[in-house]
Design a protein around this motif. Structure first.
Motif, PDB file in Angstrom:
ATOM      1  N   PRO A 116       2.396   7.818 -54.968  1.00 34.66           N
ATOM      2  CA  PRO A 116       2.760   6.947 -55.771  1.00 34.66           C
ATOM      3  C   PRO A 116       2.322   6.729 -57.341  1.00 34.66           C
ATOM      4  CG  PRO A 116       0.853   6.114 -54.067  1.00 34.66           C
ATOM      5  CD  PRO A 116       1.943   7.716 -54.048  1.00 34.66           C
ATOM      6  N   ASN A 149      -1.043  -1.580 -58.735  1.00 38.02           N
ATOM      7  CA  ASN A 149      -0.179  -1.793 -58.514  1.00 38.02           C
ATOM      8  C   ASN A 149      -0.184  -0.617 -56.886  1.00 38.02           C
ATOM      9  OD1 ASN A 149       0.844  -0.533 -61.684  1.00 38.02           O
ATOM     10  ND2 ASN A 149       1.689  -2.095 -60.369  1.00 38.02           N
ATOM     11  N   HIS A 150      -1.154  -0.024 -56.643  1.00 39.61           N
ATOM     12  CA  HIS A 150      -1.854   0.533 -55.557  1.00 39.61           C
ATOM     13  C   HIS A 150      -2.967   0.374 -55.419  1.00 39.61           C
ATOM     14  CE1 HIS A 150      -1.307   3.544 -52.373  1.00 39.61           C
ATOM     15  NE2 HIS A 150      -0.169   3.164 -52.875  1.00 39.61           N
ATOM     16  N   TRP A 151      -3.540   0.592 -53.690  1.00 41.44           N
ATOM     17  CA  TRP A 151      -4.774   0.531 -53.236  1.00 41.44           C
ATOM     18  C   TRP A 151      -5.998   1.695 -54.279  1.00 41.44           C
ATOM     19  CZ3 TRP A 151      -5.909   4.980 -50.639  1.00 41.44           C
ATOM     20  CH2 TRP A 151      -5.131   5.631 -49.764  1.00 41.44           C
ATOM     21  N   ASN A 154       4.935   0.516 -54.269  1.00 42.89           N
ATOM     22  CA  ASN A 154       3.850  -0.176 -53.399  1.00 42.89           C
ATOM     23  C   ASN A 154       5.104  -1.212 -52.681  1.00 42.89           C
ATOM     24  OD1 ASN A 154       5.361  -2.283 -54.985  1.00 42.89           O
ATOM     25  ND2 ASN A 154       3.133  -2.507 -56.324  1.00 42.89           N
ATOM     26  N   VAL A 196       0.366  -1.141 -48.419  1.00 44.45           N
ATOM     27  CA  VAL A 196      -0.090  -1.286 -49.178  1.00 44.45           C
ATOM     28  C   VAL A 196      -0.676  -2.346 -49.946  1.00 44.45           C
ATOM     29  CG1 VAL A 196       0.491  -0.902 -51.767  1.00 44.45           C
ATOM     30  CG2 VAL A 196       1.024   0.823 -49.482  1.00 44.45           C
ATOM     31  N   TRP A 197       0.142  -3.326 -49.915  1.00 42.18           N
ATOM     32  CA  TRP A 197      -0.520  -4.726 -50.829  1.00 42.18           C
ATOM     33  C   TRP A 197      -1.742  -5.330 -49.605  1.00 42.18           C
ATOM     34  CZ3 TRP A 197       1.126  -6.911 -54.927  1.00 42.18           C
ATOM     35  CH2 TRP A 197       1.609  -6.229 -55.407  1.00 42.18           C
ATOM     36  N   MET A 207      -5.020  -3.571 -50.675  1.00 42.29           N
ATOM     37  CA  MET A 207      -5.051  -3.569 -51.925  1.00 42.29           C
ATOM     38  C   MET A 207      -6.402  -4.729 -52.514  1.00 42.29           C
ATOM     39  SD  MET A 207      -2.693  -2.871 -55.535  1.00 42.29           S
ATOM     40  CE  MET A 207      -1.177  -4.483 -55.249  1.00 42.29           C
TER      41      MET A 207
END
Length: 443
Positions: free
Chosen positions: A58, A263-265, A298, A303-304, A307
């Motif tokens: 990602p 946008n991503h962890w 994402n 993923v969200w 995060m």
């Protein structure tokens, strides 16, 4: 201090991990980056990208151009010119045609959001779309430490002055705010204001501590630096001065909010990133996290959820999940509205109340910020349930409205009113506002 080393399109051959990738993939990157801006730095290359997971990683998708980011017809046109060794003028003309087809300034931001002075002249470098909030684009902050491939402000970075929004004079901002006491929130944006030297940022911020600016309660600073260059807050030459400036603003009574774009962890998962977060929080400033839901990066509720959990643990407030805007490489990144809502809902089910401060999925469309609240059935008709989170007319805010179910819709203009209505409730008033603004701008 860790040195800041940056790469642009001219430097593809100097990015060591790229040399292990197939030549055809590198050519595709060259083609796409002829149209859309490309900029990356060594921290991103070394700390964020998993080079054993290319091209799916990602962070790689976030920063490096991919063939699908251009429509097939556009890609083939530019690729052929490059392969045939076309002269610069011919290539530039073709590139400009493609860019013009990519909706470089979505949501009427050039026509409707630019404020005017008392004589009717447009104030470049500012936007005043909503009553309480002014956006300011300082000229020294009109680049970033690295570029996001999906960026809705990509037109700022392609070298075309006609597509750029920027203001050079701090006095332009201060004079406007003095006469607009309805404004409570000021958002510094770009580009990225955190590319500025602290002394330049202070020239904009410190005058706001004078009594004549008491109506400015909140100062927001939009930035991706916590992801792309956390050393800005740690070891940069004037990092200490930056931390002192933020501390001074907070102690003087301003609410300072760092609007961090995540946008991503993976962006939170390095020690420099976490140290930078601690440094900002030590000033008393808040960090709020926002970002779009985007395919290839994402579009996964897990993923969200991960995060948001990490953000809460680190003391960050989840703020917005946006819908990818209708500009640039939207065809590559957009997610259907129904799927976006499902991802939001499934992610929310995995987190505690402290992470449920994130609003969305929200479309930052020309009439306002429209939230997709769900898909349901009313009197036998399947519909989208929508509401305004923010609007050009404050009276629209929090009013629910309904659209016909459309599984392919990815933006507000793909939706039609439900229940046989000819128009959404706001359309006539919005059209009147739009005509008035455009007439004033052209006068």
């Amino acid at each position: 201090m860790v040195p800041f080393k940056v790469y642009t399109q001219r430097d593809f051959d100097k990015i060591e991990p790229l040399q292990a990738l197939p030549e055809a993939l590198r050519f595709e990157m060259k083609v796409v980056s002829s149209v859309l801006p490309f900029r990356v730095n060594q921290y991103v290359i070394d700390e964020l990208i998993d080079w054993n997971n290319i091209p799916a990683d990602p962070m790689f998708q976030l920063t490096f151009p991919q063939r699908g980011m251009l429509e097939a017809e556009h890609y083939d046109t530019i690729a052929k010119l490059i392969a045939d060794g076309a002269d610069k003028a011919t290539l530039n003309a073709a590139v400009n045609e493609v860019r013009a087809a990519l909706n470089p300034h979505p949501a009427d931001q050039m026509e409707m959001n630019m404020p005017l002075d008392d004589e009717g002249n447009r104030l470049d470098g500012m936007q005043h779309k909503y009553r309480e909030t002014v956006l300011f684009f300082p000229s020294q902050g009109q680049t970033c430490h690295a570029y996001c491939t999906f960026c809705f402000r990509w037109a700022q970075f392609v070298g075309d002055k006609e597509l750029r929004i920027a203001a050079a004079e701090a006095s332009t901002l201060h004079d406007y705010l003095k006469t607009h006491t309805e404004v409570t929130d000021l958002l510094f944006t770009g580009g990225d204001p955190m590319v500025m030297k602290t002394k330049h940022l202070a020239a904009y911020l410190e005058p706001l501590l004078e009594p004549e600016f008491d109506h400015i309660q909140t100062i927001r600073i939009g930035t991706k630096a916590l992801t792309f260059w956390p050393h800005r807050f740690l070891g940069a030459d004037d990092a200490g001065e930056l931390i002192e400036l933020l501390t001074r603003m907070v102690r003087a009574g301003k609410h300072v909010a760092v609007m961090a774009h995540y946008n991503h962890w993976k962006e939170l998962d390095t020690e420099p990133a976490r140290a930078a977060i601690r440094a900002i929080r030590s000033t008393g400033a808040q960090i709020r996290a926002q970002g779009p839901l985007i395919a290839h990066i994402n579009d996964d509720p897990d993923v969200w959820a991960k995060m948001w959990k990490m953000q809460v643990k680190l003391g960050i407030i989840p703020y917005y999940m946006f819908v990818e805007r209708d500009t640039g490489a939207k065809g590559y990144f957009e997610v259907p509205l129904e799927r976006a809502w499902q991802i939001y809902r499934e992610a929310m089910q995995q987190v505690s109340g402290l992470a449920r401060t994130a609003r969305g999925p929200s479309m930052s469309a020309s009439p306002g910020k429209v939230e997709v609240q769900g898909v349901t059935e009313i009197n036998g008709e399947k519909v989208f349930v929508l509401r305004f989170i923010q609007g050009r007319n404050p009276d629209w805010i929090q009013r629910p409205f309904f659209a016909k179910y459309n599984p392919d819709a990815t933006w507000l203009n793909h939706l039609e009113p439900a229940f046989g209505e000819e128009k959404f409730f706001f359309e006539d008033e919005y059209e009147a506002i739009r005509n008035e603004r455009i007439d004033a701008a052209q006068a």
